[in-house]
Design a protein around this motif. Structure first.
Motif, PDB file in Angstrom:
ATOM      1  N   LEU A  76       0.853  -1.190   0.000  1.00 42.94           N
ATOM      2  CA  LEU A  76       0.000   0.000   0.000  1.00 42.94           C
ATOM      3  C   LEU A  76       0.890   1.242   0.000  1.00 42.94           C
ATOM      4  N   ASN A  77       0.780   2.044  -1.038  1.00 43.16           N
ATOM      5  CA  ASN A  77       1.606   3.243  -1.159  1.00 43.16           C
ATOM      6  C   ASN A  77       0.812   4.340  -1.862  1.00 43.16           C
ATOM      7  N   LYS A  78       1.494   5.369  -2.336  1.00 43.65           N
ATOM      8  CA  LYS A  78       0.786   6.506  -2.947  1.00 43.65           C
ATOM      9  C   LYS A  78      -0.023   6.089  -4.172  1.00 43.65           C
ATOM     10  N   PHE A  79       0.401   5.015  -4.839  1.00 48.01           N
ATOM     11  CA  PHE A  79      -0.340   4.556  -6.015  1.00 48.01           C
ATOM     12  C   PHE A  79      -1.611   3.798  -5.637  1.00 48.01           C
ATOM     13  N   SER A  80      -1.724   3.437  -4.359  1.00 44.95           N
ATOM     14  CA  SER A  80      -2.898   2.679  -3.913  1.00 44.95           C
ATOM     15  C   SER A  80      -4.120   3.565  -3.700  1.00 44.95           C
ATOM     16  N   ASN A  81      -3.917   4.873  -3.699  1.00 46.63           N
ATOM     17  CA  ASN A  81      -5.043   5.787  -3.479  1.00 46.63           C
ATOM     18  C   ASN A  81      -6.114   5.652  -4.551  1.00 46.63           C
ATOM     19  N   CYS A  82      -5.724   5.146  -5.722  1.00 45.40           N
ATOM     20  CA  CYS A  82      -6.690   4.989  -6.810  1.00 45.40           C
ATOM     21  C   CYS A  82      -7.131   3.542  -6.989  1.00 45.40           C
ATOM     22  N   SER A  83      -6.759   2.684  -6.059  1.00 46.15           N
ATOM     23  CA  SER A  83      -7.280   1.317  -6.081  1.00 46.15           C
ATOM     24  C   SER A  83      -8.649   1.318  -5.419  1.00 46.15           C
ATOM     25  N   GLU A  84      -9.452   0.319  -5.731  1.00 48.51           N
ATOM     26  CA  GLU A  84     -10.784   0.235  -5.118  1.00 48.51           C
ATOM     27  C   GLU A  84     -10.677   0.109  -3.604  1.00 48.51           C
ATOM     28  N   PHE A  85      -9.691  -0.654  -3.154  1.00 45.52           N
ATOM     29  CA  PHE A  85      -9.522  -0.832  -1.714  1.00 45.52           C
ATOM     30  C   PHE A  85      -9.044   0.464  -1.063  1.00 45.52           C
ATOM     31  N   GLY A  86      -8.154   1.180  -1.736  1.00 46.88           N
ATOM     32  CA  GLY A  86      -7.696   2.465  -1.207  1.00 46.88           C
ATOM     33  C   GLY A  86      -8.842   3.443  -1.033  1.00 46.88           C
ATOM     34  N   CYS A  87      -9.738   3.477  -2.004  1.00 41.42           N
ATOM     35  CA  CYS A  87     -10.919   4.346  -1.903  1.00 41.42           C
ATOM     36  C   CYS A  87     -11.848   3.876  -0.783  1.00 41.42           C
ATOM     37  N   PHE A  88     -11.931   2.553  -0.606  1.00 38.70           N
ATOM     38  CA  PHE A  88     -12.791   2.004   0.442  1.00 38.70           C
ATOM     39  C   PHE A  88     -12.264   2.369   1.829  1.00 38.70           C
ATOM     40  N   ASN A  90     -10.916   5.139   2.616  1.00 43.06           N
ATOM     41  CA  ASN A  90     -11.447   6.489   2.859  1.00 43.06           C
ATOM     42  C   ASN A  90     -12.911   6.436   3.272  1.00 43.06           C
ATOM     43  N   ALA A  91     -13.663   5.506   2.667  1.00 42.07           N
ATOM     44  CA  ALA A  91     -15.087   5.370   2.991  1.00 42.07           C
ATOM     45  C   ALA A  91     -15.297   4.865   4.409  1.00 42.07           C
ATOM     46  N   CYS A  92     -14.251   4.279   4.989  1.00 47.61           N
ATOM     47  CA  CYS A  92     -14.326   3.755   6.359  1.00 47.61           C
ATOM     48  C   CYS A  92     -13.786   4.755   7.378  1.00 47.61           C
ATOM     49  N   ASP A  93     -13.819   6.025   7.017  1.00 49.53           N
ATOM     50  CA  ASP A  93     -13.407   7.094   7.933  1.00 49.53           C
ATOM     51  C   ASP A  93     -11.957   6.926   8.383  1.00 49.53           C
ATOM     52  N   SER A  94     -11.125   6.481   7.445  1.00 47.62           N
ATOM     53  CA  SER A  94      -9.703   6.348   7.729  1.00 47.62           C
ATOM     54  C   SER A  94      -8.936   6.841   6.513  1.00 47.62           C
ATOM     55  N   PHE A  95      -7.634   6.692   6.536  1.00 45.13           N
ATOM     56  CA  PHE A  95      -6.840   7.066   5.371  1.00 45.13           C
ATOM     57  C   PHE A  95      -5.684   6.088   5.217  1.00 45.13           C
ATOM     58  N   LEU A  96      -5.154   6.045   4.020  1.00 47.75           N
ATOM     59  CA  LEU A  96      -4.243   4.984   3.609  1.00 47.75           C
ATOM     60  C   LEU A  96      -3.034   4.833   4.523  1.00 47.75           C
ATOM     61  N   ASN A  97      -2.302   5.913   4.745  1.00 47.94           N
ATOM     62  CA  ASN A  97      -1.059   5.814   5.514  1.00 47.94           C
ATOM     63  C   ASN A  97      -1.296   5.349   6.944  1.00 47.94           C
ATOM     64  N   PHE A  98      -2.445   5.717   7.497  1.00 49.83           N
ATOM     65  CA  PHE A  98      -2.759   5.290   8.861  1.00 49.83           C
ATOM     66  C   PHE A  98      -3.137   3.812   8.888  1.00 49.83           C
ATOM     67  N   ALA A  99      -3.986   3.408   7.951  1.00 48.06           N
ATOM     68  CA  ALA A  99      -4.463   2.020   7.928  1.00 48.06           C
ATOM     69  C   ALA A  99      -3.332   1.034   7.653  1.00 48.06           C
ATOM     70  N   LYS A 100      -2.399   1.407   6.785  1.00 45.40           N
ATOM     71  CA  LYS A 100      -1.328   0.469   6.435  1.00 45.40           C
ATOM     72  C   LYS A 100      -0.378   0.227   7.612  1.00 45.40           C
ATOM     73  N   LYS A 101      -0.309   1.175   8.540  1.00 48.73           N
ATOM     74  CA  LYS A 101       0.583   1.034   9.695  1.00 48.73           C
ATOM     75  C   LYS A 101      -0.093   0.340  10.874  1.00 48.73           C
ATOM     76  N   ASN A 102      -1.395   0.160  10.764  1.00 44.24           N
ATOM     77  CA  ASN A 102      -2.158  -0.461  11.847  1.00 44.24           C
ATOM     78  C   ASN A 102      -2.792  -1.744  11.303  1.00 44.24           C
ATOM     79  N   ILE A 103      -2.108  -2.867  11.511  1.00 50.76           N
ATOM     80  CA  ILE A 103      -2.541  -4.133  10.921  1.00 50.76           C
ATOM     81  C   ILE A 103      -3.925  -4.549  11.407  1.00 50.76           C
ATOM     82  N   ILE A 104      -4.208  -4.308  12.679  1.00 56.75           N
ATOM     83  CA  ILE A 104      -5.525  -4.680  13.211  1.00 56.75           C
ATOM     84  C   ILE A 104      -6.623  -3.905  12.483  1.00 56.75           C
ATOM     85  N   LEU A 105      -6.398  -2.594  12.317  1.00 57.37           N
ATOM     86  CA  LEU A 105      -7.369  -1.771  11.592  1.00 57.37           C
ATOM     87  C   LEU A 105      -7.473  -2.221  10.137  1.00 57.37           C
TER      88      LEU A 105
END
Length: 305
Positions: A76-88, A90-105
């Protein structure tokens, strides 16, 4: 230098020559140069998600599944922002860099993704480009400034980077920066720039002989709370007054909302108030200007030697 006319003259030119649609300075219609990198990453993300889901359905051990979540976190990196999961994410009230560092989340979001979304191997190029297109407004921050620099260059104004260059050139323009900071501008030009926001930077400082224009450029396409605030900032700029009559403030507004402001269509209370405030400031401060593209071009064309 040709004598410039009244600020109402250029205001009326702006009124009579509204903005065109599809201004090339604000259009980003080429495919993203890194589109393939986005697509490759989206495929990698999706393949790992498919693997995780398959392993879970087969009741694979938690240790094995977690290895793939760690792998997912790594890719998961800057290019993941345009993946369906990356967009999802955001829909879960989170953001990519935070979610990738928190495995439980990340695991919890993935489980929601499996439940709420269709997971297949398809990655249409046009979908990825469409997501990139939807973010194009973020690129517009300095487009208005670039547009004005282009107009000024055509009128013979040279961009300078230092105060020495600024004072040595008869016709020049400088961008507000660390060198041309609000503090330095106040000191070197002996002006107050007494806006409510004390260290509010404008965009450009334009000089022709002894005449100085301090310019703020905005591009607005819709009305609303944020836009109303920006209009208020522009109105405040043309309300400023210096003891030195060689100092002028220029409020530049383009985009479709500029046409609404300058047009004759009847509007609501907010629009009516904005129009009245602009005209009142121009009448009170004859050295200040409110212009769109046509008005700006006319003003600085008149300043050609």
């Amino acid at each position: 230098m040709k004598k410039i006319q009244s600020n109402l003259h250029y205001f009326n030119i702006s009124r009579q020559n509204l903005e065109n649609f599809l201004d090339n300075f604000y259009i980003f219609d080429e495919k993203h140069p890194q589109l393939q990198e986005y697509i490759v990453n989206a495929k990698e993300v999706k393949n790992i998600l498919i693997t995780i889901k398959t392993l879970q359905e087969k009741k694979e051990s938690k240790e094995v599944v977690e290895k793939y979540f760690l792998e997912l976190s790594k890719i998961l990196n800057k290019f993941s922002n345009c993946s369906e999961f990356g967009c999802f994410i955001n829909a879960c009230d989170s953001f990519l860099n935070f979610a990738k560092k928190n495995i439980i989340l990340l695991e919890k979001i993935a489980q929601r993704y499996f439940e709420k979304r269709i997971l297949n191997e398809t990655i249409p190029e046009e979908w990825v480009q469409a997501i990139l297109d939807s973010n194009s407004s973020r690129k517009k921050g300095k487009c208005g400034e670039k547009k004005l620099l282009n107009i000024l260059a055509e009128c013979g104004f040279q961009e300078v980077k230092t105060w020495e260059g600024f004072f040595n050139e008869q016709k020049c323009v400088a961008k507000f920066s660390k060198i041309f900071s609000v503090k330095n501008v106040r000191k070197n030009l002996n002006i107050k720039m007494a806006a409510k926001k004390q260290n509010k930077k404008l965009d450009l400082i334009i000089k022709i002989n002894r005449k100085i224009f301090l310019c703020e450029a905005k591009h607005l396409n819709t009305s609303g709370g944020g836009q109303d605030k920006q209009i208020s900032e522009l109105i405040e700029i043309i309300s400023l007054k210096e003891q030195n009559n060689n100092i002028s403030y220029v409020a530049f507004l383009d985009g479709s909302y500029s046409n609404i402001i300058l047009g004759e269509a009847i509007g609501g209370e907010k629009l009516t108030t904005q129009r009245k405030e602009i005209e009142k400031c121009l009448l009170r401060n004859s050295y200040n200007f409110w212009v769109n593209t046509a008005g700006f071009e006319a003003l600085f064309a008149d300043l050609k030697e």
